[in-house]
Scaffold this motif. Structure first.
Motif, PDB file in Angstrom:
ATOM      1  N   GLN A  95      27.422  -4.495  14.175  1.00 42.83           N
ATOM      2  CA  GLN A  95      27.938  -5.676  14.874  1.00 42.83           C
ATOM      3  C   GLN A  95      26.783  -6.528  15.393  1.00 42.83           C
ATOM      4  O   GLN A  95      26.828  -7.753  15.320  1.00 42.83           O
ATOM      5  N   ALA A  96      25.738  -5.895  15.894  1.00 42.73           N
ATOM      6  CA  ALA A  96      24.554  -6.631  16.370  1.00 42.73           C
ATOM      7  C   ALA A  96      23.969  -7.447  15.219  1.00 42.73           C
ATOM      8  O   ALA A  96      23.590  -8.611  15.394  1.00 42.73           O
ATOM      9  N   GLN A  97      23.939  -6.846  14.033  1.00 39.75           N
ATOM     10  CA  GLN A  97      23.398  -7.547  12.864  1.00 39.75           C
ATOM     11  C   GLN A  97      24.291  -8.716  12.462  1.00 39.75           C
ATOM     12  O   GLN A  97      23.794  -9.790  12.140  1.00 39.75           O
ATOM     13  N   ARG A  98      25.614  -8.533  12.535  1.00 41.42           N
ATOM     14  CA  ARG A  98      26.536  -9.632  12.212  1.00 41.42           C
ATOM     15  C   ARG A  98      26.378 -10.777  13.211  1.00 41.42           C
ATOM     16  O   ARG A  98      26.401 -11.947  12.840  1.00 41.42           O
ATOM     17  N   ASN A  99      26.208 -10.442  14.491  1.00 41.96           N
ATOM     18  CA  ASN A  99      26.077 -11.470  15.523  1.00 41.96           C
ATOM     19  C   ASN A  99      24.755 -12.223  15.431  1.00 41.96           C
ATOM     20  O   ASN A  99      24.722 -13.435  15.577  1.00 41.96           O
ATOM     21  N   SER A 100      23.673 -11.493  15.202  1.00 46.26           N
ATOM     22  CA  SER A 100      22.338 -12.111  15.243  1.00 46.26           C
ATOM     23  C   SER A 100      21.872 -12.625  13.890  1.00 46.26           C
ATOM     24  O   SER A 100      21.082 -13.561  13.822  1.00 46.26           O
ATOM     25  N   GLY A 101      22.336 -11.982  12.816  1.00 42.10           N
ATOM     26  CA  GLY A 101      21.827 -12.320  11.488  1.00 42.10           C
ATOM     27  C   GLY A 101      20.541 -11.575  11.171  1.00 42.10           C
ATOM     28  O   GLY A 101      19.952 -11.762  10.112  1.00 42.10           O
ATOM     29  N   TYR A 102      20.093 -10.737  12.098  1.00 42.96           N
ATOM     30  CA  TYR A 102      18.854  -9.974  11.907  1.00 42.96           C
ATOM     31  C   TYR A 102      19.148  -8.491  11.787  1.00 42.96           C
ATOM     32  O   TYR A 102      20.059  -7.978  12.424  1.00 42.96           O
ATOM     33  N   GLN A 103      18.293  -7.814  11.003  1.00 42.87           N
ATOM     34  CA  GLN A 103      18.371  -6.370  10.874  1.00 42.87           C
ATOM     35  C   GLN A 103      17.908  -5.752  12.202  1.00 42.87           C
ATOM     36  O   GLN A 103      16.947  -6.226  12.806  1.00 42.87           O
ATOM     37  N   VAL A 104      18.599  -4.702  12.659  1.00 42.53           N
ATOM     38  CA  VAL A 104      18.193  -4.028  13.892  1.00 42.53           C
ATOM     39  C   VAL A 104      16.754  -3.537  13.707  1.00 42.53           C
ATOM     40  O   VAL A 104      16.409  -2.989  12.674  1.00 42.53           O
ATOM     41  N   GLY A 105      15.931  -3.804  14.706  1.00 48.06           N
ATOM     42  CA  GLY A 105      14.489  -3.498  14.596  1.00 48.06           C
ATOM     43  C   GLY A 105      13.703  -4.748  14.236  1.00 48.06           C
ATOM     44  O   GLY A 105      12.484  -4.761  14.300  1.00 48.06           O
ATOM     45  N   GLY A 106      14.432  -5.805  13.880  1.00 48.14           N
ATOM     46  CA  GLY A 106      13.800  -7.081  13.540  1.00 48.14           C
ATOM     47  C   GLY A 106      14.523  -8.240  14.210  1.00 48.14           C
ATOM     48  O   GLY A 106      14.451  -9.370  13.759  1.00 48.14           O
ATOM     49  N   THR A 107      15.237  -7.937  15.301  1.00 46.83           N
ATOM     50  CA  THR A 107      16.045  -8.954  15.980  1.00 46.83           C
ATOM     51  C   THR A 107      15.189  -9.870  16.842  1.00 46.83           C
ATOM     52  O   THR A 107      14.407  -9.404  17.659  1.00 46.83           O
ATOM     53  N   SER A 108      15.366 -11.157  16.638  1.00 46.56           N
ATOM     54  CA  SER A 108      14.687 -12.173  17.430  1.00 46.56           C
ATOM     55  C   SER A 108      15.751 -12.996  18.157  1.00 46.56           C
ATOM     56  O   SER A 108      16.855 -13.169  17.635  1.00 46.56           O
ATOM     57  N   PRO A 109      15.427 -13.521  19.338  1.00 52.25           N
ATOM     58  CA  PRO A 109      16.406 -14.369  20.028  1.00 52.25           C
ATOM     59  C   PRO A 109      16.449 -15.785  19.451  1.00 52.25           C
ATOM     60  O   PRO A 109      17.333 -16.559  19.768  1.00 52.25           O
ATOM     61  N   PHE A 110      15.489 -16.109  18.580  1.00 52.27           N
ATOM     62  CA  PHE A 110      15.387 -17.461  18.023  1.00 52.27           C
ATOM     63  C   PHE A 110      16.077 -17.522  16.666  1.00 52.27           C
ATOM     64  O   PHE A 110      15.876 -16.661  15.826  1.00 52.27           O
ATOM     65  N   GLY A 111      16.874 -18.553  16.450  1.00 44.21           N
ATOM     66  CA  GLY A 111      17.502 -18.746  15.144  1.00 44.21           C
ATOM     67  C   GLY A 111      18.575 -17.734  14.813  1.00 44.21           C
ATOM     68  O   GLY A 111      18.725 -17.346  13.658  1.00 44.21           O
TER      69      GLY A 111
END
Length: 163
Positions: A95-111
Motif C-alpha cells: 500500500q505504501a508503494q501504491r500511495n507513493s509510487g516508490y519501492q519501499v527502501g527507496g521512498t522519497s517525499p518528493f514527486g
C-alpha cells in the motif's frame, strides 16, 4: 563520499529540479533492511541527519507522509494527536508503494504518485543539512531542510521517540 556523475533521474529529482531546489546526489550500495543506519555508515554521516520517509495511514486509510530522523522512531500516538486523527499506523509495504509510487527502501517525499499531507519532525528543520532518499534504493540527496516546509509544504510536528 563518492558522487556519481551520471545519475538517472527519478520522480524525486525531477520534482526537485522543477522546484529549483539545490541538491547533491549520492549513490551507495543498498542493504536490504539496512535502513538509514546503513546510509549513515556508508558515508560516515551522523545518523541523526539521515531522514527516513515513512508512509502511514489514519483510521480512514487516508495516507500521509512522516519524515523522521534516522535514529528515532515515530510515536504514532503523538502524531495522531497532533494531526487530529484517532489512530495512525504504518501502511503495508504494498500500500505504501501504491500511495507513493516508490519501492519501499527507496521512498522519497518528493514527486509522490498521490498527493498526501507531509509532516516533519520539527527538530529536522534545525539541522544545517539533511540526507534524504532521492527516489530509488541506494540513492540519497543532500538538501537544506527548509525545502521541506518552503517547497513541499510539510507541517512540523513533535512525535520522535529516541531509537
Amino acid at each position: 563520499m563518492s558522487k556519481e556523475k551520471h545519475q538517472s533521474a527519478t520522480p524525486a529529482t525531477d520534482w526537485l529540479k522543477q522546484h529549483k531546489v539545490a541538491f547533491e546526489p549520492f549513490s551507495y550500495e543498498y542493504v536490504e533492511h539496512g535502513g538509514t543506519a546503513s546510509v549513515a555508515a556508508a558515508f560516515g554521516l551522523d545518523h541523526h541527519t539521515v531522514v527516513k520517509t515513512l508512509i502511514m495511514e489514519d483510521e480512514h486509510a487516508k495516507p500521509l507522509v512522516i519524515l523522521m530522523h534516522g535514529d528515532c522512531e515515530v510515536s504514532t500516538k503523538n502524531l495522531a494527536r497532533q494531526v487530529g486523527a484517532k489512530h495512525i499506523a504504518p501502511c503495508k509495504p504494498e500500500q505504501a508503494q501504491r500511495n507513493s509510487g516508490y519501492q519501499v527502501g527507496g521512498t522519497s517525499p518528493f514527486g509522490t504518485r498521490k498527493r498526501m499531507p507531509v509532516y516533519v519532525q520539527k527538530t529536522i528543520l534545525e539541522l544545517p543539512e539533511i540526507y534524504i532518499n532521492g527516489g530509488r534504493r541506494g540513492f540519497i540527496v543532500k538538501i537544506n531542510p527548509s525545502v521541506l516546509v518552503d517547497e513541499l509544504g510539510a507541517k512540523p510536528v513533535d512525535c520522535a521517540n529516541a531509537d
